[in-house]
Design a protein around this motif. Structure first.
Motif, short mmCIF file in Angstrom:
data_model
loop_
_atom_site.label_atom_id
_atom_site.label_comp_id
_atom_site.label_asym_id
_atom_site.label_seq_id
_atom_site.Cartn_x
_atom_site.Cartn_y
_atom_site.Cartn_z
N ALA A 108 0.75 -1.16 0.15
CA ALA A 108 -0.17 0.05 0.10
C ALA A 108 0.91 1.23 -0.06
O ALA A 108 0.41 2.32 -0.61
CB ALA A 108 -1.02 -0.16 1.27
N ASP A 109 2.01 1.10 0.53
CA ASP A 109 2.87 2.49 0.77
C ASP A 109 3.89 2.57 -0.27
O ASP A 109 4.63 3.54 -0.10
CB ASP A 109 3.69 2.40 2.00
N PHE A 110 3.75 1.95 -1.36
CA PHE A 110 4.99 1.62 -2.32
C PHE A 110 4.59 3.12 -3.12
O PHE A 110 4.00 3.61 -3.36
CB PHE A 110 4.78 0.73 -3.46
N LYS A 111 6.10 3.87 -3.22
CA LYS A 111 6.35 4.89 -4.12
C LYS A 111 7.57 4.91 -5.02
O LYS A 111 8.52 4.03 -4.47
CB LYS A 111 6.74 6.10 -3.14
N THR A 112 7.43 5.25 -6.24
CA THR A 112 8.59 5.05 -7.08
C THR A 112 9.65 5.94 -6.57
O THR A 112 9.56 6.73 -5.77
CB THR A 112 8.10 5.48 -8.65
N ARG A 113 10.85 5.73 -7.55
CA ARG A 113 11.98 6.77 -7.25
C ARG A 113 11.60 8.23 -7.30
O ARG A 113 12.15 9.12 -6.51
CB ARG A 113 13.04 6.67 -8.35
N SER A 114 10.76 8.52 -8.13
CA SER A 114 10.24 10.14 -8.14
C SER A 114 9.08 10.34 -6.99
O SER A 114 8.75 11.61 -6.98
CB SER A 114 9.64 10.38 -9.62
N GLY A 115 9.14 9.34 -6.02
CA GLY A 115 7.98 9.61 -5.01
C GLY A 115 6.56 9.53 -5.40
O GLY A 115 5.60 10.22 -4.89
N TYR A 116 6.21 9.18 -6.42
CA TYR A 116 4.85 8.98 -6.96
C TYR A 116 4.43 7.41 -6.68
O TYR A 116 4.93 6.50 -6.92
CB TYR A 116 4.99 9.18 -8.64
N PRO A 117 2.99 7.12 -6.37
CA PRO A 117 2.58 5.93 -6.22
C PRO A 117 2.32 5.30 -7.73
O PRO A 117 2.37 5.89 -8.69
CB PRO A 117 1.28 6.31 -5.58
N VAL A 118 1.84 4.19 -7.86
CA VAL A 118 1.50 3.44 -8.98
C VAL A 118 0.33 4.20 -9.54
O VAL A 118 -0.77 4.57 -8.88
CB VAL A 118 0.98 2.11 -8.73
N LEU A 168 -3.91 12.50 -9.25
CA LEU A 168 -4.66 11.35 -8.87
C LEU A 168 -5.81 11.39 -8.07
O LEU A 168 -5.83 12.14 -7.17
CB LEU A 168 -3.54 10.28 -8.32
N ASP A 169 -6.71 10.53 -8.20
CA ASP A 169 -8.04 10.14 -7.31
C ASP A 169 -7.68 9.29 -6.21
O ASP A 169 -6.45 8.77 -6.13
CB ASP A 169 -9.34 9.87 -8.11
N LYS A 170 -8.44 9.02 -5.50
CA LYS A 170 -7.85 8.32 -4.24
C LYS A 170 -7.75 6.60 -4.58
O LYS A 170 -7.26 5.99 -3.81
CB LYS A 170 -9.30 8.13 -3.16
N PHE A 171 -8.18 6.30 -6.03
CA PHE A 171 -7.67 5.08 -6.44
C PHE A 171 -6.47 4.90 -7.17
O PHE A 171 -5.96 4.04 -7.89
CB PHE A 171 -8.78 4.30 -7.25
N GLY A 172 -5.80 6.11 -7.10
CA GLY A 172 -4.47 6.40 -7.98
C GLY A 172 -4.75 6.30 -9.39
O GLY A 172 -3.71 6.26 -10.24
N ARG A 173 -5.89 6.96 -9.75
CA ARG A 173 -6.38 7.06 -11.31
C ARG A 173 -6.19 8.49 -11.81
O ARG A 173 -6.71 9.51 -10.81
CB ARG A 173 -7.81 6.43 -11.57
N PRO A 174 -5.71 8.93 -12.80
CA PRO A 174 -5.84 10.34 -13.19
C PRO A 174 -7.07 11.06 -13.27
O PRO A 174 -8.01 10.24 -14.03
CB PRO A 174 -4.84 10.11 -14.82
N LYS A 175 -7.38 11.86 -12.35
CA LYS A 175 -8.54 12.77 -12.43
C LYS A 175 -9.04 13.18 -13.85
O LYS A 175 -10.21 13.29 -13.91
CB LYS A 175 -8.37 13.93 -11.52
N GLU A 176 -8.12 13.58 -14.51
CA GLU A 176 -8.44 14.02 -15.93
C GLU A 176 -9.20 13.05 -16.44
O GLU A 176 -10.15 13.56 -17.31
CB GLU A 176 -7.22 14.16 -16.48
#
Ligand code: SF4
Length: 301
Positions: free
Chosen positions: A131-141, A169-177
């Motif tokens: 649940a807490d994973f972030k990429t090298r740039s600090g972004y979740p999936v 991103l929304d609460k599910f990590g999806r682009p709000k756009e």
């Protein structure tokens, strides 16, 4: 000298290849811009080298950094591929789960608890990366859900990463756009929906598919009727209900049927109260404009 392209690695887990197919159907102007700005280092179906797997083993062996890592398909935790995918995610600036299987496991996860998405299993956060994973740039999936996902949702997300304008991103990590809208927004059947005129058969242009055929447009975050498929159509436009395939409880049973309790749809659109629905329905049905009760064309049955 041309600007350096963003590097992208695309791996497949348990998949039907639907998201690759969707990607390949992107409109020309999107694909041209994508190929102009992105270098696909690896895609299992698109690489023409003799031994494309070498590319992945080389990245893993040398800890080579990746711009964008894309996973299509679910992951079986018992499979060796799960470890490789984890390592590739750690080496990447951005990670995209493309399509429901990569997002939350989807159909492959229905009967096997070892099958997960990158950061979800069904509706529970966690998945392969935790649940807490972030990429090298600090972004979740970044989750681009859908079965399959619309090619523009994916390509535009990668292009915004390339341009440095990171997607909200929304609460599910999806682009709000793309997911802040509902699939109901822009549907050409909205007048039928408002006046409670139900479609009587599938495939026709008239009527709303919510009342009989299980359309989940109002409950589904997706911009299918704002960004049309192949630039021309959507499920509702072709006379089929939205199945809510971008939501995390997909797939459901009896997807072509609206379930009723005591004459009222068992699930009402968000924000619509039971009392309001019942009161409005009687009035709206009484005053429905005649033009909405007729066929649009005098076509032969
Ligand atoms: S067919 Fe579905 S998306 Fe279209 S108006 Fe009816 S409920 Fe909304």
């Amino acid at each position: 000298m041309s600007a350096r392209k963003q590097t992208l690695v695309w791996l497949q887990g348990l998949t039907c290849c639907g998201n690759t197919q969707s990607f390949l159907c992107a409109e020309d102007h999107l694909m041209d811009e994508f190929l102009d700005k992105v270098e696909i280092l690896y895609h299992p179906l698109l690489n023409d080298e003799e031994d494309p797997e070498y590319i992945i083993s080389d990245i893993l062996k040398t800890n080579k950094k990746i711009g964008v890592f894309v996973l299509e398909g679910a992951v079986n935790l018992n499979d060796k591929l799960a470890d490789d995918i984890k390592k590739l995610c750690i080496l990447s600036d951005y990670v995209i789960a493309l399509g429901n299987c990569a997002v939350h496991g989807n159909i492959p996860a229905l009967k096997d608890t070892n099958v997960v998405g990158l950061q979800y299993r069904r509706t529970t956060k966690g998945g392969l990366l935790g649940a807490d994973f972030k990429t090298r740039s600090g972004y979740p999936v970044i989750n681009i859900s859908g079965c399959p996902a619309h090619p523009e949702w994916f390509i535009s997300t990668v292009l915004s990463i390339v341009s440095g304008k990171l997607p909200a991103l929304d609460k599910f990590g999806r682009p709000k756009e793309f997911y802040a809208y509902s699939s109901h927004d822009g549907c050409i059947r909205n007048q039928y929906y408002e006046w409670r005129v139900e479609a009587e058969v599938l495939g026709r242009k008239e009527g709303c598919l919510f009342y009989r055929f299980g359309c989940r447009g109002p409950m589904t975050g997706a911009s299918c009727n704002r960004k049309l498929w192949n630039g021309i159509s959507s499920k509702q436009r072709s006379g089929q209900p939205c199945f809510g395939c971008t939501e995390f409880d997909f797939p459901r049973e009896n997807m072509w049927r609206t379930k009723y309790n005591m004459g009222v749809p068992a699930e009402l659109p968000p924000g619509v109260s039971l009392r309001g629905y019942i009161m409005a329905s009687g009035i709206l049905k009484t005053f429905t404009p005649n033009r909405l009760k007729k066929r649009l064309f005098d076509e032969a049955e």
